[in-house]
Scaffold this motif. Structure first.
Motif, mmCIF file in Angstrom:
data_model
loop_
_atom_site.group_PDB
_atom_site.id
_atom_site.type_symbol
_atom_site.label_atom_id
_atom_site.label_comp_id
_atom_site.label_asym_id
_atom_site.label_seq_id
_atom_site.Cartn_x
_atom_site.Cartn_y
_atom_site.Cartn_z
ATOM 1 N N MET A 60 -9.054 -0.079 13.289
ATOM 2 C CA MET A 60 -8.399 0.806 12.334
ATOM 3 C C MET A 60 -8.603 2.279 12.681
ATOM 4 S SD MET A 60 -6.808 -1.172 10.206
ATOM 5 C CE MET A 60 -6.446 -0.142 8.801
ATOM 6 N N ASN A 206 8.715 -11.143 -3.751
ATOM 7 C CA ASN A 206 7.501 -10.444 -4.157
ATOM 8 C C ASN A 206 7.204 -10.534 -5.638
ATOM 9 O OD1 ASN A 206 6.736 -9.414 -1.555
ATOM 10 N ND2 ASN A 206 8.566 -8.147 -1.674
ATOM 11 N N THR A 209 3.688 -12.059 -6.684
ATOM 12 C CA THR A 209 2.482 -11.234 -6.611
ATOM 13 C C THR A 209 2.308 -10.453 -7.903
ATOM 14 O OG1 THR A 209 3.116 -10.925 -4.318
ATOM 15 C CG2 THR A 209 1.287 -9.595 -5.118
ATOM 16 N N ILE A 258 1.067 -0.769 -5.590
ATOM 17 C CA ILE A 258 1.054 -1.644 -4.399
ATOM 18 C C ILE A 258 2.462 -2.105 -4.020
ATOM 19 C CG2 ILE A 258 -1.351 -2.444 -4.617
ATOM 20 C CD1 ILE A 258 0.025 -5.198 -5.385
ATOM 21 N N THR A 259 3.311 -2.309 -5.016
ATOM 22 C CA THR A 259 4.681 -2.711 -4.678
ATOM 23 C C THR A 259 5.409 -1.585 -3.953
ATOM 24 O OG1 THR A 259 4.683 -4.033 -6.686
ATOM 25 C CG2 THR A 259 6.795 -3.734 -5.601
ATOM 26 N N GLY A 262 4.161 -1.378 -0.424
ATOM 27 C CA GLY A 262 4.715 -2.500 0.339
ATOM 28 C C GLY A 262 6.173 -2.287 0.692
ATOM 29 N N ASN A 265 6.975 0.187 3.365
ATOM 30 C CA ASN A 265 6.686 -0.341 4.694
ATOM 31 C C ASN A 265 7.634 -1.445 5.119
ATOM 32 O OD1 ASN A 265 4.470 0.881 5.977
ATOM 33 N ND2 ASN A 265 3.132 0.091 4.383
ATOM 34 N N VAL A 266 8.650 -1.725 4.324
ATOM 35 C CA VAL A 266 9.424 -2.959 4.531
ATOM 36 C C VAL A 266 9.908 -3.099 5.980
ATOM 37 C CG1 VAL A 266 11.596 -1.949 3.766
ATOM 38 C CG2 VAL A 266 11.291 -4.414 3.706
ATOM 39 N N PHE A 267 9.600 -4.262 6.549
ATOM 40 C CA PHE A 267 9.899 -4.484 7.958
ATOM 41 C C PHE A 267 10.437 -5.887 8.199
ATOM 42 C CE2 PHE A 267 8.420 -6.263 11.992
ATOM 43 C CZ PHE A 267 8.980 -5.380 12.885
ATOM 44 N N GLU A 268 9.723 -6.880 7.677
ATOM 45 C CA GLU A 268 10.047 -8.273 8.033
ATOM 46 C C GLU A 268 11.445 -8.679 7.603
ATOM 47 O OE1 GLU A 268 6.743 -9.649 5.919
ATOM 48 O OE2 GLU A 268 5.608 -10.222 7.675
ATOM 49 N N VAL A 272 14.075 -9.927 10.446
ATOM 50 C CA VAL A 272 14.461 -11.322 10.607
ATOM 51 C C VAL A 272 15.914 -11.571 10.199
ATOM 52 C CG1 VAL A 272 13.950 -13.671 9.889
ATOM 53 C CG2 VAL A 272 12.096 -12.080 10.251
ATOM 54 N N MET A 273 16.368 -10.905 9.136
ATOM 55 C CA MET A 273 17.677 -11.226 8.589
ATOM 56 C C MET A 273 18.833 -10.514 9.271
ATOM 57 S SD MET A 273 17.199 -13.440 6.115
ATOM 58 C CE MET A 273 18.588 -13.350 5.015
ATOM 59 N N SER A 286 10.183 1.475 9.110
ATOM 60 C CA SER A 286 9.265 0.646 9.904
ATOM 61 C C SER A 286 9.979 -0.051 11.053
ATOM 62 C CB SER A 286 8.608 -0.415 9.028
ATOM 63 O OG SER A 286 7.799 0.200 8.082
ATOM 64 N N MET A 289 10.786 2.468 13.696
ATOM 65 C CA MET A 289 9.563 2.822 14.399
ATOM 66 C C MET A 289 9.205 1.745 15.418
ATOM 67 S SD MET A 289 6.113 3.675 12.398
ATOM 68 C CE MET A 289 5.491 2.075 11.987
ATOM 69 N N TYR A 290 9.312 0.494 15.005
ATOM 70 C CA TYR A 290 9.009 -0.630 15.897
ATOM 71 C C TYR A 290 9.918 -0.594 17.118
ATOM 72 C CZ TYR A 290 8.797 -5.472 17.476
ATOM 73 O OH TYR A 290 8.661 -6.607 18.235
ATOM 74 N N MET B 1 2.765 -7.995 1.857
ATOM 75 C CA MET B 1 4.192 -7.702 1.788
ATOM 76 C C MET B 1 4.749 -7.402 3.166
ATOM 77 S SD MET B 1 4.752 -5.624 -1.647
ATOM 78 C CE MET B 1 3.869 -6.437 -2.942
ATOM 79 N N SER B 2 4.192 -6.405 3.793
ATOM 80 C CA SER B 2 4.753 -6.077 5.102
ATOM 81 C C SER B 2 3.636 -5.857 6.099
ATOM 82 C CB SER B 2 5.611 -4.841 4.979
ATOM 83 O OG SER B 2 6.099 -4.505 6.232
ATOM 84 N N THR B 4 3.397 -6.959 9.075
ATOM 85 C CA THR B 4 3.849 -6.713 10.447
ATOM 86 C C THR B 4 4.080 -5.231 10.710
ATOM 87 O OG1 THR B 4 5.125 -8.649 9.957
ATOM 88 C CG2 THR B 4 5.258 -7.799 12.179
ATOM 89 N N ALA B 5 4.588 -4.535 9.684
ATOM 90 C CA ALA B 5 4.860 -3.118 9.872
ATOM 91 C C ALA B 5 3.576 -2.364 10.126
ATOM 92 C CB ALA B 5 5.558 -2.564 8.653
ATOM 93 N N ARG B 6 2.568 -2.739 9.326
ATOM 94 C CA ARG B 6 1.302 -2.068 9.543
ATOM 95 C C ARG B 6 0.772 -2.410 10.922
ATOM 96 N NH1 ARG B 6 -1.471 -4.162 5.070
ATOM 97 N NH2 ARG B 6 0.538 -4.144 4.017
ATOM 98 N N ALA B 8 2.472 -2.995 13.456
ATOM 99 C CA ALA B 8 3.233 -2.269 14.469
ATOM 100 C C ALA B 8 2.594 -0.920 14.738
ATOM 101 C CB ALA B 8 4.672 -2.113 14.030
ATOM 102 N N THR B 10 -0.475 0.010 14.028
ATOM 103 C CA THR B 10 -1.790 -0.172 14.614
ATOM 104 C C THR B 10 -1.639 -0.573 16.072
ATOM 105 O OG1 THR B 10 -2.155 -1.318 12.542
ATOM 106 C CG2 THR B 10 -4.048 -1.029 13.963
ATOM 107 N N PRO B 250 21.686 -12.553 13.104
ATOM 108 C CA PRO B 250 20.752 -12.736 14.216
ATOM 109 C C PRO B 250 20.231 -14.172 14.222
ATOM 110 C CG PRO B 250 20.164 -10.784 12.927
ATOM 111 C CD PRO B 250 21.287 -11.455 12.211
#
Lengths: 329, 416
Positions: A60, A206, A209, A258-259, A262, A265-268, A272-273, A286, A289-290, B1-2, B4-6, B8, B10, B250
């Motif tokens: 970290m 979500n 949670t 926290i929501t 989260g 940062n939404v990425f997945e 995927v979709m 995110s 950035m990736y 939640m996300s 993977t983004a974190r 990324a 890191t 995709p």
């Protein structure tokens, strides 16, 4: 191995140890003893924290600092093997970001996702939690599990299911549309509908949670308070407004914060979709950035993006804590 | 939640730390061990190849008792990242499989040993296969297997639509697509990708057949050439006319829709033969492959993988011998038997199944003229710009001219 007397004697001796010695040792002795035992305790504390500290430092702290340093360089593909050849370019990455249409679009998309997604998640989570806490008695566990299941399901499985639900030609929703003689829109293929569809999916995923947090919060409200209100003639709505919401405030604050983090940062979901498409309409910060970092190897630039996102998240969180904190105390 | 983004962000950090910390110990080079000494070769191969290669390695070990071959299968989804981390850390295996699109990148990283051209000769391989392993005229990879895209079409449905021969040019292909839709009641006419990552792979058969390119041999961007514009117009017309689906998610797999007849035509690689035979046995004998319909020529894209030797390897001599074993005529025919991967070595095509099978001859003919993508370090960024131009056209948001003009100016900034 040992005799019965030996076995019996040992515990007795140990028990007697501290009890008998400390009064006899006097104040000086006891202070010295406490001091040294504090030292041992400290040592033990450090020893037990070491695994965490090492992991924290390596995985970290060091990367966080390295990313900051890198965000001021032009770190690119070549520098993967020749890191020291990267040049310091000051704030160039940061200034470039704010004239980068793609980044601005991803920032907008992320804001859209948060502004619509967070209130929906919190509100629906609260409603579901209240319903499950009061209403249905017998199937309660079943429904709790049902609402929580999406949280623990992997995103790939979720994506497969949602693609089937949203498929414009033979999906579930398309079927419902054709039942009433309409043609279903192409949810994920349309620039206008892709983001709302993604939000719907994220809220569904979500909700669980937030629901769990609220159920815990609801159960912490003392029944006496409710009973007292009922005796005073409060109806369900008054009870909800006057008791449930105020006493849930800390939970509400926590869930919102926290929501929001989260969702920022939404990425997945887009990864995927939709891969950010169509035409970048679901490209989030995110994901952007990736791509910059791992597809194009603009590591310096991607790092700058990470830090901008970090500052945004920090700012919004501080703001939320201020606005939503209980001011009456 | 996300998470993977974190990860990324890191991950980017970790990459640097690795890079900073470990290059020092990685680049020592070291002496080369002679091929006949006792030694262990480390080999990384991807996906299905990674699993099958272990069997071949066992056979090789029996014939060469002094050598132990340690094969590590790597998933395609993590292959790129794993190789980059290994390059950064100086822990590349002695031998690695590499896709053509990686070559520019890794030669830029300086971790590849140039190919010993006395042992491996250009003339033994398909030109496009060899070219894939080359960067700036220097070969870094020995072609292991090749692939190219050909046209898969449903013969039963074509008959129903009143057409009995394979389309040979653009017009015939579009006529067939229309006939499929109108007379054979298929949902679509041709499956091509409208947008998203690697859309360019579907576009290559059009671009190359029209005589266009993204970057020419001199390294100049030429994606706004009249040929390229013509190709993109043709590509876009399938979407304008409703012959192709504008919205493909995709991960879409065409095989199922080909089987149920919703999609009667698509551009596919050699692996689709196996996928169709095993996954859609009900249409056996009801489909065929044909060469890419031509404009100026019938030219498809070339893909496949090469084998590279790491610059830091201490077992270069043994590694060379092992690669020689895998890429000579016998090794290649054996590899085809095991994997159905098309041999990169042209001599391997002259015996057995490879020489007799009519479908395979279609692939061979396509491979003779197929073109590989230029080996540039930032190839994925360049093709991303082309992907975007294609998306604009298929979604009806820009003309082919305008979309390619934008792509041209962006790519000009990316090629040196």
């Amino acid at each position: 191995m040992s005799t019965t007397t030996g076995k019996a004697a040992q515990p007795a001796k140990v028990q007697a140890g501290p009890g008998t010695t400390s009064p006899a040792a006097g104040p000086k002795g006891s202070r010295r003893r406490r001091k040294s035992s504090m030292g041992v305790q400290n040592m033990a504390g450090w020893l037990f924290s070491t695994p965490f500290l090492v992991l924290f430092l390596v995985f970290m702290a060091v990367p966080i600092i390295a990313t900051l340093v890198m965000s001021f360089t032009d770190f690119g593909l070549r520098n993967v093997t020749h890191p020291l050849d990267a040049n310091f370019i000051g704030f160039e990455n940061y200034t470039k970001l704010f004239s980068d249409e793609k980044f601005l679009k991803s920032l907008f998309n992320t804001a859209y996702f948060v502004v619509v997604g967070v209130p929906l998640t919190i509100l629906l989570g609260l409603v579901v939690a209240v319903l499950l806490n009061n209403g249905i008695d017998r199937a309660r566990t079943f429904f709790r599990v049902g609402f929580y299941a999406p949280v623990v399901t992997t995103i790939v499985a979720v994506a497969v299911v949602w693609r089937f639900v949203l498929d414009p030609s033979d999906g579930l929703v398309a079927g419902l549309f054709s039942e009433v003689g309409l043609t279903a829109p192409d949810f994920l293929g349309s620039e206008k509908l892709a983001m709302p569809s993604m939000i719907a999916m994220a809220v569904w995923r979500n909700l669980g949670t937030v629901m769990v947090l609220f159920i815990a919060g609801l159960q912490a409200i003392p029944t006496e308070v409710r009973e007292a209100a009922r005796l005073d003639g409060a109806n369900i709505w008054q009870e909800f407004k006057g008791i449930t919401v105020p006493l849930l405030r800390p939970t509400l604050l926590y869930a919102t914060v926290i929501t929001t983090i989260g969702y920022l940062n939404v990425f997945e979901e887009p990864f995927v979709m939709t891969q950010g498409g169509p035409s970048d309409s679901t490209l989030t910060v995110s994901l952007n950035m990736y791509r910059e970092g791992f597809n194009f190897f603009h590591m310096g630039y991607a790092s700058a993006m990470a830090y901008v996102l970090f500052v945004v998240i920090m700012g919004i969180t501080v703001l939320q804590l201020r606005l939503l904190k209980d001011n009456t105390k | 939640m996300s998470r993977t983004a974190r990860n990324a962000s890191t991950g980017i950090g970790i990459a640097v730390v690795l890079a900073l910390g470990l290059t020092a110990c990685g680049s020592s080079g070291g002496e080369d061990v002679a091929a006949d000494k006792k030694q262990t070769l480390t080999v990384w191969a991807m996906g299905a190849e990674g699993e099958k290669l272990a069997d071949v390695a066992k056979v090789y070990e029996k014939a060469n008792p002094n050598i132990t071959v340690k094969v590590t299968p790597v998933g395609w989804d993590v292959a790129h990242q794993k190789l980059v981390s290994a390059a950064a850390a100086g822990t590349m295996p002695d031998v690695a499989q590499m896709g053509g699109s990686y070559m520019g990148e890794f030669s830029e990283l300086g971790v590849l040993e140039p190919v010993d051209t006395k042992t491996f000769q250009k003339k033994d391989f398909f030109p496009a296969g060899w070219k894939q392993g080359e960067v700036d005229g220097q070969a870094y990879g020995v072609p292991w297997y090749v692939d190219t895209r050909v046209l898969y079409y449903r013969t039963d449905l074509a008959e129903k639509a009143g057409i009995t021969k394979a389309p040979t040019n653009w017009k015939e292909m579009q006529d067939l697509a229309t006939a499929y839709q109108k007379k054979a009641d298929t949902k679509w006419g041709l499956s091509i990708q409208p947008s998203g990552l690697d859309t360019v792979q579907n576009f290559y058969s059009f671009l190359y057949s029209a005589g266009g390119e993204i970057v020419n041999d001199k390294g100049e961007a030429v994606i706004d050439s009249p040929e390229a514009v013509k190709a993109l117009k043709e590509y876009g017309s399938y979407f304008d006319k409703g012959l192709s689906n504008k919205s493909v998610q995709p991960g879409y797999d065409v095989v199922k829709d080909f089987g149920n007849g919703r999609v009667p035509m698509f551009f596919g690689g050699p692996w689709h033969v196996t996928l169709l035979n095993e996954g859609q046995p009900q249409i056996k004998g009801k489909w065929a492959v044909a060469n890419v319909p031509a404009d100026k020529s019938s030219t498809s894209m070339a893909g496949g993988s090469s084998l590279v030797i790491s610059k830091d390897s201490e077992h270069k001599a043994a590694a060379t011998q092992f690669i020689k074993y895998l890429t000579d005529t016998k090794g290649q025919a054996d590899w085809y038997e095991r994997t159905k991967d098309l041999p990169a070595n042209t001599a391997a095509w002259t015996s057995g199944d490879l020489a007799d099978d009519a479908d395979l001859q279609i692939f061979k003919k396509q491979m003779d003229t197929a073109k590989s993508s230029p080996s540039l370090p930032n190839l994925s960024e360049i093709t991303d710009k082309v992907d975007q131009a294609i998306a604009k056209v298929t979604q009806g948001k820009a003309s082919a001219e305008d979309a390619l003009k934008t792509a041209q100016s962006e790519i000009e900034g990316l090629v040196k």
